[in-house]
Design an enzyme around this catalytic site. Structure first.
Site, PDB file in Angstrom:
ATOM      1  N   ASP A 298       0.887  -1.152  -0.013  1.00  0.00           N
ATOM      2  CA  ASP A 298      -0.035  -0.019  -0.168  1.00  0.00           C
ATOM      3  C   ASP A 298       0.821   1.105   0.051  1.00  0.00           C
ATOM      4  O   ASP A 298       1.976   1.200   0.448  1.00  0.00           O
ATOM      5  CB  ASP A 298      -0.842   0.180   1.190  1.00  0.00           C
ATOM      6  CG  ASP A 298      -1.511   1.112   1.775  1.00  0.00           C
ATOM      7  OD1 ASP A 298      -2.366   1.721   0.560  1.00  0.00           O
ATOM      8  OD2 ASP A 298      -1.309   1.730   2.646  1.00  0.00           O
TER       9      ASP A 298
ATOM     10  N   ASP B 108      -0.268   4.773   0.853  1.00  0.00           N
ATOM     11  CA  ASP B 108      -0.482   5.989   1.950  1.00  0.00           C
ATOM     12  C   ASP B 108      -0.537   5.497   3.366  1.00  0.00           C
ATOM     13  O   ASP B 108      -1.203   4.458   3.530  1.00  0.00           O
ATOM     14  CB  ASP B 108      -1.910   6.542   1.596  1.00  0.00           C
ATOM     15  CG  ASP B 108      -1.732   7.217   0.082  1.00  0.00           C
ATOM     16  OD1 ASP B 108      -0.605   8.014  -0.332  1.00  0.00           O
ATOM     17  OD2 ASP B 108      -3.069   7.585  -0.405  1.00  0.00           O
TER      18      ASP B 108
ATOM     19  N   GLN C 190      -6.650   5.559  -4.845  1.00  0.00           N
ATOM     20  CA  GLN C 190      -6.603   6.772  -4.936  1.00  0.00           C
ATOM     21  C   GLN C 190      -8.049   7.595  -5.468  1.00  0.00           C
ATOM     22  O   GLN C 190      -8.198   8.200  -6.396  1.00  0.00           O
ATOM     23  CB  GLN C 190      -5.694   7.367  -6.122  1.00  0.00           C
ATOM     24  CG  GLN C 190      -4.313   6.756  -5.646  1.00  0.00           C
ATOM     25  CD  GLN C 190      -3.615   7.698  -4.612  1.00  0.00           C
ATOM     26  OE1 GLN C 190      -3.833   8.911  -4.347  1.00  0.00           O
ATOM     27  NE2 GLN C 190      -3.221   6.804  -3.453  1.00  0.00           N
TER      28      GLN C 190
ATOM     29  N   LYS D 186      -9.666  -1.662  -3.437  1.00  0.00           N
ATOM     30  CA  LYS D 186      -9.275  -2.560  -2.324  1.00  0.00           C
ATOM     31  C   LYS D 186     -10.733  -2.087  -1.350  1.00  0.00           C
ATOM     32  O   LYS D 186     -10.869  -0.919  -1.243  1.00  0.00           O
ATOM     33  CB  LYS D 186      -8.186  -2.166  -1.585  1.00  0.00           C
ATOM     34  CG  LYS D 186      -6.662  -2.452  -2.252  1.00  0.00           C
ATOM     35  CD  LYS D 186      -5.569  -2.291  -1.432  1.00  0.00           C
ATOM     36  CE  LYS D 186      -5.288  -0.723  -1.456  1.00  0.00           C
ATOM     37  NZ  LYS D 186      -3.951  -0.287  -0.872  1.00  0.00           N
TER      38      LYS D 186
ATOM     39  N   ASP E 203      -1.943  -0.575   5.914  1.00  0.00           N
ATOM     40  CA  ASP E 203      -2.014   0.141   7.222  1.00  0.00           C
ATOM     41  C   ASP E 203      -3.638   0.138   7.481  1.00  0.00           C
ATOM     42  O   ASP E 203      -4.068   0.658   8.646  1.00  0.00           O
ATOM     43  CB  ASP E 203      -1.441   1.448   7.348  1.00  0.00           C
ATOM     44  CG  ASP E 203      -2.020   2.323   6.560  1.00  0.00           C
ATOM     45  OD1 ASP E 203      -2.709   2.133   5.383  1.00  0.00           O
ATOM     46  OD2 ASP E 203      -2.382   3.649   6.836  1.00  0.00           O
TER      47      ASP E 203
HETATM   48 MG   LIG Z   1      -2.657   3.009   3.436  1.00  0.00          MG
END
Ligand SMILES: [Mg+2]
Ligand SMILES: [Zn+2]
Length: 176
Positions: free
Chosen positions: A8, A10, A53, A102, A127
């Site tokens: 991932d 971000d 995004q 996702k 995360d």
């Molecule tokens: Mg993330």
């Protein structure tokens, strides 16, 4: 067949403090990731970015801006001798009901097909719950990093492993 780490962006590779008010961009979490990414590379893992995004669907970033951010992340890592083999992102928002965002596994599976990846030897690292779910649905093992939103992960979706940041990944993959 190659083994891969699906990453991932971000909160996993780049700073996402202030999310979702502040849009995460290309500010790498240098101290949390470089050692881990180098180690993975030495172990023969191919590194692939899988990112949502939805800023694009929300009109907060253009496709071009997103591509520039990804390109900057790629270049910064390249300067640290880390090669990101490929990058995939979903431009949609949850309300678009697309097939690529996702927690759906489509982008992972697309990468698997394109690069001849062995799912049984690969991992998804992220995360958020959506990362873990996408990994589980793709059939790879999952690792939650406690950076970004992972600092306060509350979910019934249980990852295979939890690490404080990417630099600790050898602790879980080595013994696996
Ligand atoms: Mg993330
Ligand atoms: Zn999508």
């Amino acid at each position: 067949m190659v083994k891969a780490i699906f990453l991932d962006k971000d909160g996993t590779l780049v700073d996402n403090s202030g999310y979702p008010t502040i849009i995460p961009t290309d500010k790498l979490l240098y101290h949390d990731i470089l050692v881990g990414l180098s180690w993975l590379q030495q172990q023969g893992y191919v590194l692939i970015l899988i990112s949502n995004q939805s800023w694009i669907a929300k009109g907060r970033l253009s496709q071009t801006e997103v591509q520039m951010i990804f390109s900057s992340v790629w270049q910064q890592l390249r300067q640290a001798d880390i090669l990101i083999k490929d990058m995939f992102y979903c431009p949609h928002a949850s309300w678009d009901n697309c097939s690529c965002r996702k927690p759906l596994p489509k982008l992972i599976l697309k990468a698997v097909k394109k690069h001849g990846i062995d799912l049984s030897k690969s991992y998804m690292v992220g995360d958020m719950e959506d990362d873990i779910l996408a990994g589980q649905r793709a059939g790879v093992k999952t690792i939650l990093v406690q950076t970004g939103c992972g600092k306060k992960y509350v979910s019934t979706v249980i990852p295979d492993f939890i690490i404080s940041n990417l630099n600790h990944i050898h602790e879980v993959i080595d013994n696996d």
